[in-house]
Design an enzyme around this catalytic site. Structure first.
Site, PDB file in Angstrom:
ATOM      1  N   HIS A   1     -27.030 -54.761 -23.255  1.00 20.17           N
ATOM      2  CA  HIS A   1     -26.519 -53.673 -24.061  1.00 20.17           C
ATOM      3  C   HIS A   1     -26.607 -53.985 -25.429  1.00 20.17           C
ATOM      4  CE1 HIS A   1     -21.921 -52.260 -24.921  1.00 20.17           C
ATOM      5  NE2 HIS A   1     -22.787 -51.478 -25.368  1.00 20.17           N
TER       6      HIS A   1
ATOM      7  N   GLU B   1     -20.692 -60.004 -25.957  1.00 19.53           N
ATOM      8  CA  GLU B   1     -19.564 -59.132 -26.143  1.00 19.53           C
ATOM      9  C   GLU B   1     -18.352 -59.828 -25.686  1.00 19.53           C
ATOM     10  OE1 GLU B   1     -20.261 -54.993 -25.069  1.00 19.53           O
ATOM     11  OE2 GLU B   1     -18.565 -54.369 -26.054  1.00 19.53           O
TER      12      GLU B   1
ATOM     13  N   ASP C   1     -15.843 -59.107 -23.929  1.00 21.52           N
ATOM     14  CA  ASP C   1     -15.324 -58.976 -22.387  1.00 21.52           C
ATOM     15  C   ASP C   1     -16.203 -59.944 -21.595  1.00 21.52           C
ATOM     16  OD1 ASP C   1     -17.922 -57.386 -23.150  1.00 21.52           O
ATOM     17  OD2 ASP C   1     -17.811 -56.142 -21.309  1.00 21.52           O
TER      18      ASP C   1
ATOM     19  N   HIS D   1     -19.525 -56.171 -14.385  1.00 15.74           N
ATOM     20  CA  HIS D   1     -18.782 -55.251 -14.144  1.00 15.74           C
ATOM     21  C   HIS D   1     -18.764 -54.619 -12.825  1.00 15.74           C
ATOM     22  CE1 HIS D   1     -17.238 -55.517 -18.323  1.00 15.74           C
ATOM     23  NE2 HIS D   1     -18.649 -54.978 -18.648  1.00 15.74           N
TER      24      HIS D   1
ATOM     25  N   HIS E   1     -24.232 -62.864 -22.470  1.00 17.50           N
ATOM     26  CA  HIS E   1     -23.904 -61.521 -23.399  1.00 17.50           C
ATOM     27  C   HIS E   1     -22.888 -61.946 -24.390  1.00 17.50           C
ATOM     28  CE1 HIS E   1     -23.209 -57.755 -24.979  1.00 17.50           C
ATOM     29  NE2 HIS E   1     -23.009 -57.112 -24.131  1.00 17.50           N
TER      30      HIS E   1
ATOM     31  N   TYR F   1     -20.517 -44.964 -15.699  1.00 20.01           N
ATOM     32  CA  TYR F   1     -20.877 -46.341 -16.470  1.00 20.01           C
ATOM     33  C   TYR F   1     -22.413 -45.819 -17.444  1.00 20.01           C
ATOM     34  CZ  TYR F   1     -21.685 -51.538 -17.300  1.00 20.01           C
ATOM     35  OH  TYR F   1     -21.984 -52.500 -17.772  1.00 20.01           O
TER      36      TYR F   1
ATOM     37  N   HIS G   1     -13.777 -49.053 -25.424  1.00 20.19           N
ATOM     38  CA  HIS G   1     -14.379 -48.325 -26.817  1.00 20.19           C
ATOM     39  C   HIS G   1     -14.838 -46.755 -26.556  1.00 20.19           C
ATOM     40  CE1 HIS G   1     -18.251 -50.066 -24.936  1.00 20.19           C
ATOM     41  NE2 HIS G   1     -17.498 -51.207 -25.231  1.00 20.19           N
TER      42      HIS G   1
ATOM     43  N   ASP H   1     -24.500 -56.523 -18.223  1.00 18.61           N
ATOM     44  CA  ASP H   1     -23.789 -55.204 -18.340  1.00 18.61           C
ATOM     45  C   ASP H   1     -24.867 -54.346 -17.436  1.00 18.61           C
ATOM     46  OD1 ASP H   1     -21.743 -55.295 -19.807  1.00 18.61           O
ATOM     47  OD2 ASP H   1     -22.623 -55.109 -21.808  1.00 18.61           O
TER      48      ASP H   1
END
Ligand code: FEO
Length: 388
Positions: free
Chosen positions: A140, A78, A80, A218, A76, A187, A22, A159
């Site tokens: 996040h 999101e 990903d 990540h 989470h 990050y 993004h 995250d």
């Protein structure tokens, strides 16, 4: 098979190729980390981005038959981390899916899944291991939460504490340290900087827990330098800065570039670290990475069609959204028949929360020798201010 602790396994996927997250350029790819926690009962914590489902499934099958998974925890929503959740739920038909209260409707809307909230199950007794959940809203997304295994002193932080870093090594002591810290900084700057307060609240909520390993969603798992990463996060949350001047600019006919270079020479003449970024040649997210800890940010733009240069507008919009903390700054630039970009840049910087230092560095056509000298002196004065 990659084991973090007895009965805890990494089952995620490495994405060597992704370069755009993004708007943030991920030069070194990333990983989507998921973990199997095996005790009398079995939990899968998080999943991966949809195209990596098969990879994750293969890793899961190395440690457990998916049909034996009792719980799938979504820290989470999101995509990903949840992109392969529905397919994983089909592989594990017995599994109860668990998410935060705010994650439940998101997963319902994304995938039509039936999800229980941690309000009903604030912790899971797996029989020999416990999974305890703490909501960390806005670290996040509003739904974000972390999972903690007290028996292993292991935090599955989603995250937080991540890096976009694809690597063969899965732990912090298995990768190049300068690369690791650069990517951890990038990050934070590009994802978490505008959420400083939320990250601070999350760290406070987790502050009392004994932790000897942090496994984010990540990048690599922190098992050696927890003190280092927690120290960095404390500094970033507080908006700690170093004496550094970052100059971001673009140029049409090299006049604004000449000004940028003269300002940089002046700043460097006072022994202050100075970094210059042409916004056509450098990606916005690389500039932001250096801005995270910088005390001063200067932005230069020529006036084009009574407005700012397009790359500068792009950069300003990105920086404004990321809300850098504790910065002083200034705008400068050149113009042909009419100026105006400097004022627009200043307004955007003000809206980004940057304290502006007044100056009159907006010159027509090419800077004269005197104007070049004024740029140099302004750079020197900024350096003295950030060094103080
Ligand atoms: Fe890595 Fe907010 O997802």
């Amino acid at each position: 098979m990659i084991q973090l602790k007895d009965g805890v396994y990494w089952v995620g996927a490495v994405d060597w190729d992704v370069r755009n997250f993004h708007g943030y350029i991920t030069h070194r790819g990333t990983t989507y980390n998921a973990y199997v926690v095996k005790a009398d009962r079995v939990a899968l914590v998080d999943t991966v981005k949809a195209p990596f489902h098969e990879t994750m499934l293969r890793h899961v099958e190395e440690v457990v038959d998916p049909k034996d998974i009792d719980y799938i925890v979504s820290n989470h929503a999101e995509p990903d981390h949840s992109g392969s959740l529905a397919r994983m739920a089909a592989e594990a038909p017995q599994a109860k899916i668990i998410a935060s209260e705010r994650g439940t409707p998101v997963l319902k809307k994304y995938y039509g899944l039936d999800v229980s909230t941690i309000k009903e199950t604030p912790q899971l007794d797996l029989g020999g291991k416990t999974l305890s959940f703490t909501p960390v809203p806005m670290a996040h997304w509003p739904d974000s939460m972390v999972s903690y295994i007290p028996e292993d002193r292991l935090l599955l932080s989603n995250d937080a504490f991540g890096q976009h870093l694809a690597s063969v090594g899965r732990f912090d002591d298995e990768v190049d340290q300068s690369v690791l810290w650069h990517e951890a900084t990038a990050y934070y700057a590009n994802i978490l900087m505008p959420l400083n307060r939320s990250v601070g609240r999350a760290m406070k909520a987790l502050g009392g827990l004994p932790i000897d390993m942090i496994a984010p969603s990540h990048g690599v798992i922190w098992r050696r330098d927890l003190k280092g990463v927690l120290g960095h996060y404390t500094g970033w949350v507080e908006g700690r800065t170093v004496p550094r001047v970052v100059i971001a600019y673009d140029t049409m006919w090299k006049s604004t570039q000449e000004m940028a270079y003269a300002i940089a020479e002046g700043a460097a003449s006072r022994g202050v670290e100075t970094r210059v970024f042409n916004l056509t040649e450098n990606h916005r997210s690389d500039v932001i990475t250096d801005i995270l800890e910088a005390k001063a940010v200067l932005v230069g733009s020529p006036t084009l069609n009574n407005h700012v240069y397009p790359t500068v507008a792009d950069f300003l919009a990105y920086m404004r959204g990321l809300k850098p903390q504790n910065k002083v700054g200034a705008a400068f630039g050149s113009y042909g028949w009419a100026g105006g970009a400097k004022r627009i840049v200043e307004e955007e910087m003000r809206q980004a929360g940057i304290e502006l230092i007044e100056n009159d560095l907006e010159f027509s056509y090419r800077p004269t020798e005197d104007e070049r000298r004024r740029c140099y002196e302004f750079g020197a004065s900024i350096a003295e201010r950030v060094r103080a």
